[in-house]
Design a protein around this motif. Structure first.
Motif, PDB file in Angstrom:
ATOM      1  N   TYR A  71     119.136 -28.821 -31.492  1.00 27.96           N
ATOM      2  CA  TYR A  71     117.823 -29.111 -31.772  1.00 27.96           C
ATOM      3  C   TYR A  71     117.317 -28.316 -32.918  1.00 27.96           C
ATOM      4  O   TYR A  71     117.747 -27.184 -32.822  1.00 27.96           O
ATOM      5  CB  TYR A  71     116.988 -28.651 -30.344  1.00 27.96           C
ATOM      6  N   LEU A  72     116.756 -28.923 -34.096  1.00 26.56           N
ATOM      7  CA  LEU A  72     116.489 -28.288 -35.117  1.00 26.56           C
ATOM      8  C   LEU A  72     114.954 -27.905 -35.175  1.00 26.56           C
ATOM      9  O   LEU A  72     114.051 -28.729 -35.060  1.00 26.56           O
ATOM     10  CB  LEU A  72     116.951 -29.006 -36.448  1.00 26.56           C
ATOM     11  N   PHE A  73     114.778 -26.663 -35.691  1.00 27.88           N
ATOM     12  CA  PHE A  73     113.330 -26.355 -35.882  1.00 27.88           C
ATOM     13  C   PHE A  73     112.794 -25.379 -36.984  1.00 27.88           C
ATOM     14  O   PHE A  73     113.903 -24.648 -37.235  1.00 27.88           O
ATOM     15  CB  PHE A  73     112.563 -25.831 -34.683  1.00 27.88           C
ATOM     16  N   THR A  74     112.022 -25.391 -37.422  1.00 33.06           N
ATOM     17  CA  THR A  74     111.508 -24.591 -38.475  1.00 33.06           C
ATOM     18  C   THR A  74     109.877 -24.301 -38.539  1.00 33.06           C
ATOM     19  O   THR A  74     109.208 -24.950 -37.850  1.00 33.06           O
ATOM     20  CB  THR A  74     111.737 -24.971 -40.017  1.00 33.06           C
ATOM     21  N   PHE A  75     109.316 -23.117 -39.252  1.00 30.92           N
ATOM     22  CA  PHE A  75     108.273 -22.994 -39.332  1.00 30.92           C
ATOM     23  C   PHE A  75     107.861 -23.169 -40.960  1.00 30.92           C
ATOM     24  O   PHE A  75     108.586 -22.445 -41.800  1.00 30.92           O
ATOM     25  CB  PHE A  75     107.693 -21.585 -38.830  1.00 30.92           C
ATOM     26  N   ILE A  76     106.564 -23.507 -41.352  1.00 33.71           N
ATOM     27  CA  ILE A  76     106.136 -23.629 -42.838  1.00 33.71           C
ATOM     28  C   ILE A  76     104.899 -22.952 -42.889  1.00 33.71           C
ATOM     29  O   ILE A  76     104.300 -22.862 -41.759  1.00 33.71           O
ATOM     30  CB  ILE A  76     106.235 -24.992 -43.307  1.00 33.71           C
ATOM     31  N   ARG A  77     104.409 -22.695 -44.010  1.00 30.37           N
ATOM     32  CA  ARG A  77     102.974 -21.959 -44.234  1.00 30.37           C
ATOM     33  C   ARG A  77     102.521 -22.501 -45.364  1.00 30.37           C
ATOM     34  O   ARG A  77     102.814 -22.932 -46.299  1.00 30.37           O
ATOM     35  CB  ARG A  77     103.456 -20.636 -44.373  1.00 30.37           C
ATOM     36  N   ASN A  78     100.904 -22.352 -45.206  1.00 28.19           N
ATOM     37  CA  ASN A  78     100.068 -22.743 -46.567  1.00 28.19           C
ATOM     38  C   ASN A  78     100.866 -22.194 -47.639  1.00 28.19           C
ATOM     39  O   ASN A  78     101.281 -21.085 -47.950  1.00 28.19           O
ATOM     40  CB  ASN A  78      98.880 -22.099 -46.189  1.00 28.19           C
ATOM     41  N   PRO A  79     101.129 -23.324 -48.520  1.00 29.54           N
ATOM     42  CA  PRO A  79     102.229 -22.756 -49.565  1.00 29.54           C
ATOM     43  C   PRO A  79     101.396 -21.798 -50.811  1.00 29.54           C
ATOM     44  O   PRO A  79     102.168 -21.050 -51.322  1.00 29.54           O
ATOM     45  CB  PRO A  79     102.650 -24.081 -50.434  1.00 29.54           C
ATOM     46  N   TYR A  80     100.317 -21.887 -50.854  1.00 34.20           N
ATOM     47  CA  TYR A  80      99.613 -21.020 -51.757  1.00 34.20           C
ATOM     48  C   TYR A  80      99.660 -19.482 -51.324  1.00 34.20           C
ATOM     49  O   TYR A  80      99.909 -18.444 -52.006  1.00 34.20           O
ATOM     50  CB  TYR A  80      97.978 -21.438 -52.217  1.00 34.20           C
ATOM     51  N   GLU A  81      99.416 -19.416 -49.947  1.00 37.35           N
ATOM     52  CA  GLU A  81      99.350 -18.354 -49.285  1.00 37.35           C
ATOM     53  C   GLU A  81     100.683 -17.622 -49.166  1.00 37.35           C
ATOM     54  O   GLU A  81     100.784 -16.450 -49.330  1.00 37.35           O
ATOM     55  CB  GLU A  81      98.781 -18.447 -47.784  1.00 37.35           C
ATOM     56  N   ARG A  82     101.648 -18.392 -49.074  1.00 33.73           N
ATOM     57  CA  ARG A  82     103.004 -17.940 -48.909  1.00 33.73           C
ATOM     58  C   ARG A  82     103.351 -17.172 -50.400  1.00 33.73           C
ATOM     59  O   ARG A  82     104.265 -16.123 -50.361  1.00 33.73           O
ATOM     60  CB  ARG A  82     103.938 -19.281 -48.569  1.00 33.73           C
ATOM     61  N   LEU A  83     103.048 -17.767 -51.370  1.00 33.26           N
ATOM     62  CA  LEU A  83     103.235 -17.274 -52.848  1.00 33.26           C
ATOM     63  C   LEU A  83     102.631 -15.708 -52.854  1.00 33.26           C
ATOM     64  O   LEU A  83     103.271 -14.941 -53.331  1.00 33.26           O
ATOM     65  CB  LEU A  83     103.020 -18.051 -53.960  1.00 33.26           C
ATOM     66  N   ALA A  84     101.541 -15.805 -52.408  1.00 32.42           N
ATOM     67  CA  ALA A  84     100.616 -14.312 -52.422  1.00 32.42           C
ATOM     68  C   ALA A  84     101.350 -13.502 -51.646  1.00 32.42           C
ATOM     69  O   ALA A  84     101.530 -12.448 -51.928  1.00 32.42           O
ATOM     70  CB  ALA A  84      99.550 -14.768 -52.085  1.00 32.42           C
ATOM     71  N   SER A 128      99.113 -32.692 -43.896  1.00 30.73           N
ATOM     72  CA  SER A 128      98.088 -31.451 -43.521  1.00 30.73           C
ATOM     73  C   SER A 128      96.896 -31.301 -44.407  1.00 30.73           C
ATOM     74  O   SER A 128      96.489 -32.443 -44.882  1.00 30.73           O
ATOM     75  CB  SER A 128      99.038 -30.029 -44.225  1.00 30.73           C
ATOM     76  N   GLU A 129      96.174 -30.563 -44.318  1.00 33.22           N
ATOM     77  CA  GLU A 129      94.973 -30.381 -44.720  1.00 33.22           C
ATOM     78  C   GLU A 129      95.042 -30.681 -46.382  1.00 33.22           C
ATOM     79  O   GLU A 129      95.834 -30.231 -47.021  1.00 33.22           O
ATOM     80  CB  GLU A 129      94.160 -29.283 -44.584  1.00 33.22           C
ATOM     81  N   LYS A 130      94.028 -31.079 -47.071  1.00 35.12           N
ATOM     82  CA  LYS A 130      94.187 -31.516 -48.261  1.00 35.12           C
ATOM     83  C   LYS A 130      93.702 -30.108 -49.205  1.00 35.12           C
ATOM     84  O   LYS A 130      94.354 -30.076 -50.213  1.00 35.12           O
ATOM     85  CB  LYS A 130      93.225 -32.531 -48.609  1.00 35.12           C
ATOM     86  N   GLU A 131      92.984 -29.328 -48.585  1.00 35.50           N
ATOM     87  CA  GLU A 131      92.484 -28.241 -49.305  1.00 35.50           C
ATOM     88  C   GLU A 131      93.212 -26.887 -48.698  1.00 35.50           C
ATOM     89  O   GLU A 131      92.976 -26.699 -47.796  1.00 35.50           O
ATOM     90  CB  GLU A 131      91.002 -27.916 -49.207  1.00 35.50           C
ATOM     91  N   PHE A 132      93.988 -26.370 -49.558  1.00 38.58           N
ATOM     92  CA  PHE A 132      94.691 -25.208 -48.908  1.00 38.58           C
ATOM     93  C   PHE A 132      94.151 -23.781 -49.733  1.00 38.58           C
ATOM     94  O   PHE A 132      94.355 -22.893 -49.095  1.00 38.58           O
ATOM     95  CB  PHE A 132      96.092 -25.124 -49.630  1.00 38.58           C
ATOM     96  N   ILE A 133      93.295 -23.938 -50.795  1.00 42.29           N
ATOM     97  CA  ILE A 133      92.894 -22.869 -51.255  1.00 42.29           C
ATOM     98  C   ILE A 133      91.168 -22.903 -51.817  1.00 42.29           C
ATOM     99  O   ILE A 133      91.026 -24.191 -52.034  1.00 42.29           O
ATOM    100  CB  ILE A 133      93.580 -22.449 -52.426  1.00 42.29           C
TER     101      ILE A 133
END
Length: 283
Positions: free
Chosen positions: A104-117, A278-283
């Motif tokens: 069973y494979l799983f991962t977590f991802i995060r708002n990419p703009y927030e992750r860079l910050a 996902s949502e279109k607006e991240f920032i």
């Protein structure tokens, strides 16, 4: 799901420091940086769940054997078994497409703009060190302009003497699409959790693996009041902290549209793949 080529994909794009296999419960956790992975792995899986876990930092000799793949057929690889206290028997395969299929494979991802910050805030204090690594950390804008996806992937598993030095840094801002999709766009993980819904997704993952009852009944989980903590969240939330210091939100780090455009260009493949639903607006 088609698992052909997944083992090589994990070796090439995820790397050894971000791949965790639980032998007893047959799951592979792709530990994406800046998504509460340290809390999930050390405080929950190691303490609350227990069992035999293969992870680079805690049992490197065993892990390296496993990560190489089907080492039964790699007799040219010289392994010092005297350094191995416990690990997969010689007649068992390591990280192969079949093992991925059976796990069973799983991962977590995060708002990419927030992750860079988050990555910049977390590692920016090591500025001079990053300058030596051809990474400009003098400002968030300079950091954004220095990002290069290919450099991240090339640094995943370099020579042994440089492996920890480079891998431990680049993983914090490397693209997130490889945690979800193969190069041809095939989704290969069973569940993709979101940092924004961390607690709910983590519980669902544990339920699907069949480990939720055990984890939820331990004091290690109860100590968190049944909620996974998000460390250093105060750094990215506007307001005044306990010391009376005014804090800025992570969004305020993007001071102008040029900075947003620079980040968007770097995140292009993430936005088209891992976050396409996902949502279109991240920032």
């Amino acid at each position: 799901m088609d698992n052909k080529g997944t083992a090589d994909h994990i070796r090439k794009y995820i790397g050894s420091y971000q791949t965790i296999w639980h032998q007893d419960y047959k799951f592979i956790y792709l530990k994406n940086a800046k998504t509460a992975g340290t809390t999930i792995f050390h405080n929950i899986f190691r303490k609350a769940l227990g069992g035999y876990i293969l992870q680079k930092k805690i049992n490197a000799p065993e892990f390296d054997l496993w990560f190489q793949g089907d080492y039964r057929h790699q007799d040219e690889i010289v392994v010092d078994y005297s350094a191995i206290k416990k690990g997969p028997p010689r007649d068992k395969p390591g990280l192969t497409d079949q093992l991925v299929y059976d796990s069973y494979l799983f991962t977590f991802i995060r708002n990419p703009y927030e992750r860079l910050a988050s990555a910049y805030n977390h590692l920016g204090k090591l500025g001079p060190l990053f300058h030596d690594r051809h990474r400009d950390m003098s400002s968030f804008n300079a950091f954004l302009n220095s990002l290069n996806a290919e450099t991240c992937f090339a640094a995943i598993d370099p020579s042994p003497e440089n492996q920890k030095k480079y891998n431990g840094y680049y993983i914090h801002w490397m693209p997130q699409w490889p945690f979800v999709y193969l190069e041809d766009g095939t989704k290969y993980v069973n569940y993709v959790g979101r940092m924004e819904t961390l607690n709910k997704d983590f519980i669902k993952i544990c339920q699907q693996i069949g480990i939720w009852e055990k984890i939820s009944s331990t004091k290690d989980w109860k100590n968190y009041d049944y909620k996974l903590p998000i460390k250093n969240n105060h750094k990215y939330t506007a307001g005044i902290n306990k010391k009376g210091v005014q804090l800025k939100s992570w969004k305020s780090m993007y001071e102008n549209t040029n900075m947003i455009d620079t980040a968007t260009k770097y995140l292009e493949k993430d936005l088209e793949s891992a976050f396409k639903d996902s949502e279109k607006e991240f920032i």
